[in-house]
Design an enzyme around this catalytic site. Structure first.
Site, PDB file in Angstrom:
ATOM      1  N   ASN A   9       0.871  -1.177   0.000  1.00  0.00           N
ATOM      2  CA  ASN A   9       0.000   0.000   0.000  1.00  0.00           C
ATOM      3  C   ASN A   9       0.906   1.225   0.000  1.00  0.00           C
ATOM      4  O   ASN A   9       1.441   1.590   1.041  1.00  0.00           O
ATOM      5  CB  ASN A   9      -0.896  -0.027   1.249  1.00  0.00           C
ATOM      6  CG  ASN A   9      -1.719   1.243   1.391  1.00  0.00           C
ATOM      7  OD1 ASN A   9      -1.803   2.050   0.464  1.00  0.00           O
ATOM      8  ND2 ASN A   9      -2.329   1.421   2.552  1.00  0.00           N
ATOM      9  N   LYS A  11       0.112   4.204  -0.349  1.00  0.00           N
ATOM     10  CA  LYS A  11      -0.562   5.408   0.181  1.00  0.00           C
ATOM     11  C   LYS A  11      -0.306   6.581  -0.776  1.00  0.00           C
ATOM     12  O   LYS A  11      -0.234   6.370  -1.982  1.00  0.00           O
ATOM     13  CB  LYS A  11      -0.109   5.695   1.617  1.00  0.00           C
ATOM     14  CG  LYS A  11      -0.219   4.458   2.506  1.00  0.00           C
ATOM     15  CD  LYS A  11      -0.036   4.753   3.959  1.00  0.00           C
ATOM     16  CE  LYS A  11      -0.069   3.448   4.743  1.00  0.00           C
ATOM     17  NZ  LYS A  11      -0.054   3.656   6.193  1.00  0.00           N
ATOM     18  N   HIS A  97      -9.489   0.825   5.052  1.00  0.00           N
ATOM     19  CA  HIS A  97      -8.227   1.169   5.732  1.00  0.00           C
ATOM     20  C   HIS A  97      -8.504   2.195   6.837  1.00  0.00           C
ATOM     21  O   HIS A  97      -9.328   3.093   6.667  1.00  0.00           O
ATOM     22  CB  HIS A  97      -7.223   1.724   4.719  1.00  0.00           C
ATOM     23  CG  HIS A  97      -5.835   1.781   5.268  1.00  0.00           C
ATOM     24  ND1 HIS A  97      -5.428   2.778   6.132  1.00  0.00           N
ATOM     25  CD2 HIS A  97      -4.781   0.953   5.120  1.00  0.00           C
ATOM     26  CE1 HIS A  97      -4.170   2.561   6.475  1.00  0.00           C
ATOM     27  NE2 HIS A  97      -3.759   1.459   5.881  1.00  0.00           N
ATOM     28  N   GLU A  99      -6.940   4.696   7.815  1.00  0.00           N
ATOM     29  CA  GLU A  99      -6.736   6.110   7.464  1.00  0.00           C
ATOM     30  C   GLU A  99      -7.957   6.673   6.750  1.00  0.00           C
ATOM     31  O   GLU A  99      -8.336   7.823   6.943  1.00  0.00           O
ATOM     32  CB  GLU A  99      -5.463   6.248   6.604  1.00  0.00           C
ATOM     33  CG  GLU A  99      -4.220   6.034   7.456  1.00  0.00           C
ATOM     34  CD  GLU A  99      -3.001   5.554   6.694  1.00  0.00           C
ATOM     35  OE1 GLU A  99      -3.012   5.548   5.446  1.00  0.00           O
ATOM     36  OE2 GLU A  99      -2.026   5.150   7.362  1.00  0.00           O
ATOM     37  N   GLU A 169      -5.176  -4.878  10.899  1.00  0.00           N
ATOM     38  CA  GLU A 169      -4.189  -3.825  11.093  1.00  0.00           C
ATOM     39  C   GLU A 169      -4.508  -3.050  12.374  1.00  0.00           C
ATOM     40  O   GLU A 169      -5.315  -2.111  12.344  1.00  0.00           O
ATOM     41  CB  GLU A 169      -4.231  -2.853   9.906  1.00  0.00           C
ATOM     42  CG  GLU A 169      -3.956  -3.504   8.574  1.00  0.00           C
ATOM     43  CD  GLU A 169      -3.453  -2.488   7.563  1.00  0.00           C
ATOM     44  OE1 GLU A 169      -2.346  -2.698   7.062  1.00  0.00           O
ATOM     45  OE2 GLU A 169      -4.143  -1.501   7.314  1.00  0.00           O
ATOM     46  N   GLY A 175       2.406   2.548  10.933  1.00  0.00           N
ATOM     47  CA  GLY A 175       3.313   3.677  10.750  1.00  0.00           C
ATOM     48  C   GLY A 175       3.976   4.148  12.030  1.00  0.00           C
ATOM     49  O   GLY A 175       4.584   5.213  12.069  1.00  0.00           O
ATOM     50  N   SER A 215       3.599  -1.782  10.673  1.00  0.00           N
ATOM     51  CA  SER A 215       5.049  -1.746  10.901  1.00  0.00           C
ATOM     52  C   SER A 215       5.715  -3.089  10.612  1.00  0.00           C
ATOM     53  O   SER A 215       6.662  -3.484  11.300  1.00  0.00           O
ATOM     54  CB  SER A 215       5.368  -1.265  12.322  1.00  0.00           C
ATOM     55  OG  SER A 215       4.859   0.040  12.506  1.00  0.00           O
ATOM     56  N   GLY A 237       4.814   1.576   4.915  1.00  0.00           N
ATOM     57  CA  GLY A 237       6.123   2.214   4.765  1.00  0.00           C
ATOM     58  C   GLY A 237       7.185   1.340   4.111  1.00  0.00           C
ATOM     59  O   GLY A 237       7.932   1.796   3.235  1.00  0.00           O
TER      60      GLY A 237
HETATM   61  C1  PEP Z   1      -0.825   0.247   6.358  1.00  0.00           C
HETATM   62  O1  PEP Z   1      -1.111   1.434   6.478  1.00  0.00           O
HETATM   63  O2  PEP Z   1      -1.568  -0.524   5.714  1.00  0.00           O
HETATM   64  C2  PEP Z   1       0.393  -0.211   7.004  1.00  0.00           C
HETATM   65  C3  PEP Z   1       0.479  -1.472   7.349  1.00  0.00           C
HETATM   66  O3  PEP Z   1       1.361   0.733   7.225  1.00  0.00           O
HETATM   67  P1  PEP Z   1       2.827   0.491   7.849  1.00  0.00           P
HETATM   68  O4  PEP Z   1       3.364  -0.771   7.255  1.00  0.00           O
HETATM   69  O5  PEP Z   1       3.597   1.694   7.439  1.00  0.00           O
HETATM   70  O6  PEP Z   1       2.628   0.388   9.321  1.00  0.00           O
END
Ligand code: PEP
Length: 255
Positions: A9, A11, A97, A99, A169, A175, A215, A237
């Site tokens: 992803n 983003k 998601h 966000e 998640e 993040g 993460s 990320g």
């Molecule tokens: C995400 O937003 O789907 C995600 C898992 O982000 P990160 O890996 O940066 O924590």
């Protein structure tokens, strides 16, 4: 046999040149994949046509989108429909998601309509769920996630579950650099599978991929993916750098 999946992803990151370079590097460095060990790349909309062309000949790497609209078409300036995604060769769409739930105020009702739009247009759905820190601290995460699944997915008939992947998640891990422990991930994934079994039966529950997100990086991916109910990851990320992403893909491939 249920699929193992690592999904990127991106983003709102990477311009067209950077995105093309990243896909190229993934193409050159990807470990052996097969129909049960796949990669999904979900770039921003503006990349889709170009990324789609780059993925031709890249076996078992699929194109995803990060969102679609809840309505089929109409006066929704700036939005993209599921049918448009399908016409751009998109196969997967991320829905729910955290966000988008937070910043775009997407509630359960709108998410269930998005799921319907995606499936009606032949897309597969990566449906995200996960609790905020306060819910985890109160040890109410199981009920919280169950209610997200019930509201977003459980109106579907059993025949449509074949096109659903779930991504757990925990919001406190996205993040933040703070990963759920493999025990916390396994506990929740087993709970999700039990909830699926109660609603749709053991066979559907056993066949539905459940990804972990939050993460995830090469240093923790192998341990997470070794959990019996963790079928891969949704990666934010660490999906933006080829070496990191490929390290996670390798962990999935070896799991
Ligand atoms: C995400 O937003 O789907 C995600 C898992 O982000 P990160 O890996 O940066 O924590």
């Amino acid at each position: 046999m249920r699929k193992k999946i690592v999904a990127a992803n991106w983003k709102m990151n990477l311009d067209l040149t950077e995105g093309a370079e990243l896909v190229n590097d993934i193409f050159n460095g990807s470990p052996e994949l097969n129909e049960n060990k796949i990669v999904v790349i979900a770039p921003p909309y503006i990349h889709l046509t170009h990324t789609s062309a780059q993925l031709v000949g890249m076996n078992h790497v699929h194109l995803g989108a990060q969102n679609c609209h809840a309505e089929p078409s109409g006066a929704y300036t700036g939005e993209i429909s599921a049918a448009m995604l399908k016409s751009a060769e998109v196969e997967y769409v991320i829905i729910g998601h955290s966000e988008r739930r937070e910043y775009c105020h997407e509630d359960d009702a709108v998410l269930s309509k998005k799921v319907n739009q995606a499936l009606a247009n032949g897309l597969k759905v990566i449906f995200c769920c996960g609790e905020p820190l306060a819910v985890r601290d109160a040890n109410e995460q199981n009920a919280y996630v169950e209610s997200q699944l019930t509201a977003g997915l459980f109106h579907l008939p059993v025949t449509q579950l074949i096109d659903i992947t779930i991504a757990y998640e925990p919001i406190w891990a996205i993040g933040t650099g703070r990963t759920a422990t493999s025990a916390q991930a396994q506990d929740m994934h087993a709970h999700i599978r039990k909830v699926l079994a109660n609603k749709y039966g053991e066979t559907v529950a056993a066949e539905t991929p459940i990804l972990y997100g939050g993460s995830c990086k090469p240093s923790n991916a192998a341990e997470l993916f070794a959990c019996p109910d963790v079928d891969g990851g949704l990666i934010g990320g660490a999906s933006l750098k080829a070496a990191e992403f490929l390290g996670i893909v390798a962990a999935m491939s070896n799991a």
